[in-house]
Design a protein around this motif. Structure first.
Motif, PDB file in Angstrom:
ATOM      1  N   PRO A 277     -58.097  50.244  38.321  1.00 49.52           N
ATOM      2  CA  PRO A 277     -57.348  51.485  38.608  1.00 49.52           C
ATOM      3  C   PRO A 277     -58.204  52.536  39.305  1.00 49.52           C
ATOM      4  CG  PRO A 277     -57.906  51.419  36.295  1.00 49.52           C
ATOM      5  CD  PRO A 277     -58.354  50.094  36.875  1.00 49.52           C
ATOM      6  N   PHE A 278     -59.550  52.355  39.328  1.00 55.27           N
ATOM      7  CA  PHE A 278     -60.440  53.329  39.974  1.00 55.27           C
ATOM      8  C   PHE A 278     -60.679  52.939  41.420  1.00 55.27           C
ATOM      9  CE2 PHE A 278     -61.430  53.450  35.436  1.00 55.27           C
ATOM     10  CZ  PHE A 278     -61.316  54.811  35.175  1.00 55.27           C
ATOM     11  N   SER A 279     -61.262  53.879  42.114  1.00 52.63           N
ATOM     12  CA  SER A 279     -61.537  53.669  43.543  1.00 52.63           C
ATOM     13  C   SER A 279     -62.919  53.051  43.707  1.00 52.63           C
ATOM     14  CB  SER A 279     -61.468  55.012  44.280  1.00 52.63           C
ATOM     15  OG  SER A 279     -61.912  54.865  45.608  1.00 52.63           O
ATOM     16  N   HIS A 280     -63.010  52.124  44.693  1.00 50.65           N
ATOM     17  CA  HIS A 280     -64.293  51.500  45.021  1.00 50.65           C
ATOM     18  C   HIS A 280     -64.759  51.968  46.380  1.00 50.65           C
ATOM     19  CE1 HIS A 280     -64.818  48.615  41.659  1.00 50.65           C
ATOM     20  NE2 HIS A 280     -63.466  48.763  41.545  1.00 50.65           N
ATOM     21  N   ASP A 281     -64.161  53.074  46.863  1.00 47.60           N
ATOM     22  CA  ASP A 281     -64.589  53.647  48.127  1.00 47.60           C
ATOM     23  C   ASP A 281     -65.915  54.365  47.904  1.00 47.60           C
ATOM     24  OD1 ASP A 281     -64.947  54.820  50.551  1.00 47.60           O
ATOM     25  OD2 ASP A 281     -63.060  55.945  50.541  1.00 47.60           O
ATOM     26  N   PRO A 282     -66.970  53.983  48.666  1.00 46.08           N
ATOM     27  CA  PRO A 282     -68.278  54.612  48.452  1.00 46.08           C
ATOM     28  C   PRO A 282     -68.264  56.103  48.722  1.00 46.08           C
ATOM     29  CG  PRO A 282     -68.322  53.199  50.369  1.00 46.08           C
ATOM     30  CD  PRO A 282     -67.002  52.930  49.711  1.00 46.08           C
ATOM     31  N   ASN A 283     -67.259  56.642  49.499  1.00 42.52           N
ATOM     32  CA  ASN A 283     -67.203  58.083  49.801  1.00 42.52           C
ATOM     33  C   ASN A 283     -66.297  58.863  48.829  1.00 42.52           C
ATOM     34  OD1 ASN A 283     -68.855  57.685  52.116  1.00 42.52           O
ATOM     35  ND2 ASN A 283     -67.072  57.077  53.336  1.00 42.52           N
ATOM     36  N   ALA A 284     -65.776  58.179  47.805  1.00 40.23           N
ATOM     37  CA  ALA A 284     -64.859  58.870  46.865  1.00 40.23           C
ATOM     38  C   ALA A 284     -65.628  59.890  46.022  1.00 40.23           C
ATOM     39  CB  ALA A 284     -64.189  57.853  45.970  1.00 40.23           C
ATOM     40  N   LYS A 285     -65.013  61.044  45.788  1.00 36.75           N
ATOM     41  CA  LYS A 285     -65.613  62.120  44.958  1.00 36.75           C
ATOM     42  C   LYS A 285     -64.764  62.328  43.691  1.00 36.75           C
ATOM     43  CE  LYS A 285     -67.506  64.638  48.965  1.00 36.75           C
ATOM     44  NZ  LYS A 285     -67.521  65.930  49.667  1.00 36.75           N
ATOM     45  N   GLU A 286     -65.460  62.799  42.690  1.00 38.04           N
ATOM     46  CA  GLU A 286     -64.769  63.029  41.421  1.00 38.04           C
ATOM     47  C   GLU A 286     -63.861  64.252  41.517  1.00 38.04           C
ATOM     48  OE1 GLU A 286     -67.496  63.352  38.242  1.00 38.04           O
ATOM     49  OE2 GLU A 286     -68.232  61.299  38.414  1.00 38.04           O
ATOM     50  N   ASP A 287     -62.605  64.079  41.128  1.00 36.40           N
ATOM     51  CA  ASP A 287     -61.616  65.166  41.133  1.00 36.40           C
ATOM     52  C   ASP A 287     -60.985  65.259  39.735  1.00 36.40           C
ATOM     53  OD1 ASP A 287     -59.844  67.123  41.663  1.00 36.40           O
ATOM     54  OD2 ASP A 287     -58.611  65.945  43.097  1.00 36.40           O
ATOM     55  N   LEU A 288     -61.463  66.226  38.943  1.00 37.07           N
ATOM     56  CA  LEU A 288     -61.003  66.337  37.552  1.00 37.07           C
ATOM     57  C   LEU A 288     -59.637  66.970  37.438  1.00 37.07           C
ATOM     58  CD1 LEU A 288     -64.314  67.520  35.832  1.00 37.07           C
ATOM     59  CD2 LEU A 288     -63.408  65.193  36.033  1.00 37.07           C
ATOM     60  N   SER A 289     -59.099  67.464  38.483  1.00 40.54           N
ATOM     61  CA  SER A 289     -57.792  68.123  38.422  1.00 40.54           C
ATOM     62  C   SER A 289     -56.683  67.160  38.109  1.00 40.54           C
ATOM     63  CB  SER A 289     -57.488  68.851  39.735  1.00 40.54           C
ATOM     64  OG  SER A 289     -57.433  67.915  40.800  1.00 40.54           O
ATOM     65  N   VAL A 290     -56.934  65.868  38.406  1.00 42.88           N
ATOM     66  CA  VAL A 290     -55.881  64.916  38.136  1.00 42.88           C
ATOM     67  C   VAL A 290     -55.693  64.708  36.644  1.00 42.88           C
ATOM     68  CG1 VAL A 290     -56.246  63.747  40.324  1.00 42.88           C
ATOM     69  CG2 VAL A 290     -57.554  63.026  38.323  1.00 42.88           C
ATOM     70  N   LEU A 291     -56.744  65.086  35.848  1.00 39.75           N
ATOM     71  CA  LEU A 291     -56.637  64.900  34.404  1.00 39.75           C
ATOM     72  C   LEU A 291     -55.943  66.050  33.703  1.00 39.75           C
ATOM     73  CD1 LEU A 291     -60.206  63.494  33.676  1.00 39.75           C
ATOM     74  CD2 LEU A 291     -58.071  62.232  34.037  1.00 39.75           C
ATOM     75  N   ILE A 292     -55.681  67.154  34.376  1.00 38.38           N
ATOM     76  CA  ILE A 292     -55.052  68.334  33.779  1.00 38.38           C
ATOM     77  C   ILE A 292     -53.568  68.267  34.013  1.00 38.38           C
ATOM     78  CG2 ILE A 292     -54.965  70.853  33.826  1.00 38.38           C
ATOM     79  CD1 ILE A 292     -57.844  70.806  34.876  1.00 38.38           C
ATOM     80  N   PRO A 293     -52.745  68.454  33.018  1.00 36.84           N
ATOM     81  CA  PRO A 293     -51.281  68.395  33.215  1.00 36.84           C
ATOM     82  C   PRO A 293     -50.833  69.433  34.223  1.00 36.84           C
ATOM     83  CG  PRO A 293     -51.834  68.359  30.887  1.00 36.84           C
ATOM     84  CD  PRO A 293     -53.079  68.664  31.611  1.00 36.84           C
ATOM     85  N   VAL A 294     -49.688  69.152  34.848  1.00 38.01           N
ATOM     86  CA  VAL A 294     -49.187  70.022  35.896  1.00 38.01           C
ATOM     87  C   VAL A 294     -48.827  71.395  35.346  1.00 38.01           C
ATOM     88  CG1 VAL A 294     -47.371  70.266  37.631  1.00 38.01           C
ATOM     89  CG2 VAL A 294     -48.357  68.029  37.151  1.00 38.01           C
ATOM     90  N   ASP A 295     -48.190  71.440  34.130  1.00 38.80           N
ATOM     91  CA  ASP A 295     -47.717  72.710  33.588  1.00 38.80           C
ATOM     92  C   ASP A 295     -48.757  73.447  32.782  1.00 38.80           C
ATOM     93  OD1 ASP A 295     -47.872  70.845  31.683  1.00 38.80           O
ATOM     94  OD2 ASP A 295     -45.959  71.356  30.667  1.00 38.80           O
ATOM     95  N   ALA A 296     -50.024  72.953  32.698  1.00 36.98           N
ATOM     96  CA  ALA A 296     -51.066  73.619  31.925  1.00 36.98           C
ATOM     97  C   ALA A 296     -51.630  74.764  32.728  1.00 36.98           C
ATOM     98  CB  ALA A 296     -52.182  72.647  31.568  1.00 36.98           C
ATOM     99  N   PRO A 297     -51.991  75.894  32.059  1.00 34.07           N
ATOM    100  CA  PRO A 297     -52.574  77.031  32.772  1.00 34.07           C
ATOM    101  C   PRO A 297     -53.941  76.660  33.289  1.00 34.07           C
ATOM    102  CG  PRO A 297     -52.671  77.407  30.412  1.00 34.07           C
ATOM    103  CD  PRO A 297     -51.849  76.180  30.608  1.00 34.07           C
ATOM    104  N   LYS A 298     -54.204  77.138  34.486  1.00 30.38           N
ATOM    105  CA  LYS A 298     -55.490  76.843  35.114  1.00 30.38           C
ATOM    106  C   LYS A 298     -56.543  77.828  34.643  1.00 30.38           C
ATOM    107  CE  LYS A 298     -53.579  74.686  39.260  1.00 30.38           C
ATOM    108  NZ  LYS A 298     -53.570  74.676  40.738  1.00 30.38           N
ATOM    109  N   GLN A 299     -57.795  77.353  34.462  1.00 31.38           N
ATOM    110  CA  GLN A 299     -58.902  78.190  34.035  1.00 31.38           C
ATOM    111  C   GLN A 299     -59.940  78.242  35.139  1.00 31.38           C
ATOM    112  OE1 GLN A 299     -60.390  76.550  30.433  1.00 31.38           O
ATOM    113  NE2 GLN A 299     -58.526  76.970  29.247  1.00 31.38           N
ATOM    114  N   ALA A 300     -60.673  79.306  35.084  1.00 31.99           N
ATOM    115  CA  ALA A 300     -61.738  79.453  36.080  1.00 31.99           C
ATOM    116  C   ALA A 300     -62.817  78.440  35.799  1.00 31.99           C
ATOM    117  CB  ALA A 300     -62.309  80.870  36.029  1.00 31.99           C
TER     118      ALA A 300
END
Length: 560
Positions: A25-48
């Protein structure tokens, strides 16, 4: 399997090139960067974004009333350390109210004020084997039955029922346990119902079961003690003591009985201090005396010390509260001898002169019927010849009455005032008197000799009015001295109440005292002294300013 949502498609695979998953399920692209936003629910308030983690310090909270329940796994070492630093140990931690109840004695009132209603028990529940509500209920039952028992004396003793119920409950509790307590109280109530209702505070049925048992035991000890003359040898006053306490120890040398009455002469009234002409009772009513029949005492009122009278609580300079005839009182041996002659008791004589009895007289004395010990008391009335004896009562060493007679006045002597408030003698009763004083003395000689020990309270007053000279006397005034010293004396009723727990001289009004009762009371006081105190030691007689032929201390008319 669940269909792939592609949520981790932009995340690099943690295994990188060593991943062996067929469909990772993960990417094997050597240029892929970690994006933690995908782990936060859509309706959750965003924090700095935070550059570095910050550890927030919890504020120190106050120790709760009860410790919170810990997790099943138990607190960690760090948590235990923080708790031990902020909380006391569990055994010392207070988990109840902020103030613990103060332990007080079992039987006590809720306040120091006199208790007239249902008394309350204040005891920490942990210190009572019986539940406090149960004890309070049973105490209330005891109180109600004490109210019924004391209904005739409750007006003069309003706190008695409450006090005795509280002490009675404490007595029952001390003698029982949690299983027998109820039945013990019920038995105590049944016993209360069987008691006769008292008509005075000195009645034998007044008190708790412990009081009655204690008084019965003390009474048994007193009654079982048969005093002997040898026991009382150290109690007999010396001649010097007798002189200093106002006794007449020898017969005056003047002519005796030459002037029995002062009718028609001018004397000073003993009551109001005014001069008056001595008259008979029927004529004395025309010359009225206004006086206080009580004694003056010191009392503080509003921070000021004042002298008040016991009869009416009025100031010493106020007008009298009683009206009656003028009377006079004599204390000089010569004056008393002039009214009626003094004489020694049978077998007696001058203390410093050798007796002529001889061996035969001593043998006669050994076979004599005279008693070893008697207790004596007299009641007096005011007459035209001063204060004279009107009743004589004598009891033996066991308290048994052996003599009780009214005394008829000598010829020419008339009664001015029967002084019924104190003497208990009325005109109707005194009219039945048959024997004059001379005959009374001959009757007393049948069982009182010079060797008899006579017991009395302020006995010198009784011997003076009997015109009797006797040298073997025991006086309860000397055995129980006043704290202020002579010439002050403690009243007989006070001594009896303090040491014997009895109330005497409660007639009041027109009833007055009983010389038989007072005789028994003085005997019991001497018995009590023998049982509870060491015998008196020989000591110097009390100092006084002046003496007149053995009459040293100015004494009140009624010492008892």
């Amino acid at each position: 399997m669940f269909p792939a949502q592609g949520l981790f498609a932009t995340l690099p695979c943690p295994d990188r090139q060593s991943c062996h998953r067929s469909s990772c399920p993960f990417s094997h692209d050597p240029n892929a960067k970690e994006d933690l936003s995908v782990l936060i629910p859509v309706d959750a308030p965003k924090q700095a974004p935070v550059s570095s983690p910050v550890v927030q310090q919890k504020p120190v909270a106050s120790v709760p009333a009860k410790r919170p329940i810990s997790s099943a796994a138990g607190p960690s070492k760090i948590e235990n350390a923080s708790i031990s630093a902020s909380e006391p140990p569990r055994k010392l931690q207070r988990t109840g109210p902020s103030k613990r109840p103060v332990a007080v004695p079992t039987a006590t009132h809720t306040s120091h004020t006199p208790q007239t209603g249902v008394p309350l028990i204040r005891v920490p529940p942990a210190q009572s084997q019986v539940a406090i509500p149960v004890r309070q209920t049973m105490l209330q039952q005891l109180f109600q039955h004490y109210l019924i028992l004391y209904e005739n004396i409750s007006s003069k003793n309003p706190t008695l029922a409450s006090e005795h119920a509280l002490r009675h409950e404490a007595e029952v509790y001390q003698k029982s346990n949690k299983h027998t307590y109820r039945n013990a109280v019920i038995t105590a109530i049944a016993t209360l119902k069987q008691r006769p209702k008292p008509d005075s505070a000195s009645h034998h049925s007044v008190g708790t079961e412990g009081d009655l048992a204690r008084r019965a035991e003390e009474r048994k000890q007193l009654d079982s003690l048969r005093l002997t003359a040898k026991q009382l040898e150290s109690y007999v006053m010396s001649l010097d003591q007798m002189r200093q306490w106002g006794y007449i120890v020898d017969v005056p040398s003047s002519e005796g009985g030459s002037r029995p009455s002062e009718e028609g002469s001018v004397r000073t009234c003993e009551r109001c201090g005014t001069a008056f002409k001595v008259k008979r009772r029927e004529d004395a009513s025309m010359d009225e005396c206004v006086y206080h029949w009580g004694k003056a005492f010191s009392a503080k009122a509003g921070g000021e010390k004042r002298r008040l009278f016991t009869c009416c609580s009025r100031p010493a300079d106020s007008e009298g509260c009683e009206r009656g005839p003028h009377v006079f009182y004599e204390s000089s041996p010569e004056d008393l001898h002039l009214r009626h002659p003094f004489s020694y008791t049978r077998g007696g004589g001058p203390p410093d002169e050798p007796r002529q009895d001889g061996d035969s007289a001593q043998a006669t004395a050994e076979a004599d019927s005279a008693l070893d010990i008697v207790a004596l008391d007299c009641e007096m009335v005011y007459t035209t010849g001063g204060m004279r004896v009107a009743r004589v009562s004598v009891v033996d060493a066991t308290g048994k009455e052996v003599f009780d007679e009214l005394v008829r006045m000598d010829d020419g002597v008339e009664v001015i005032d029967y002084n019924t408030r104190f003497s208990g003698i009325t005109a109707e009763a005194h009219a039945t008197a048959l024997l004059p004083l001379a005959a009374i003395r001959r009757s007393l000689d049948a069982f009182i000799s010079s060797k008899t020990v006579i017991i009395g309270h302020a006995l010198e007053n009784d011997l003076k009015t009997l015109r009797m000279v006797h040298h073997r006397c025991v006086d309860t005034v000397v055995l129980f001295p006043h704290s202020a010293g002579p010439p002050y004396r403690r009243a007989l009723r006070v001594l009896v109440k303090e040491h014997l727990g009895q109330t005497i001289q409660q007639g009041g009004g027109t009833v007055g005292h009983s010389s038989v009762e007072d005789s028994v009371a003085t005997l019991d006081l001497v018995r009590w002294h023998v049982l509870n105190r060491p015998p008196p030691k020989a000591k110097a007689a009390p100092s006084v300013s002046a003496t007149t032929n053995g009459s040293a201390l100015p004494q009140p008319v009624l010492a008892s």
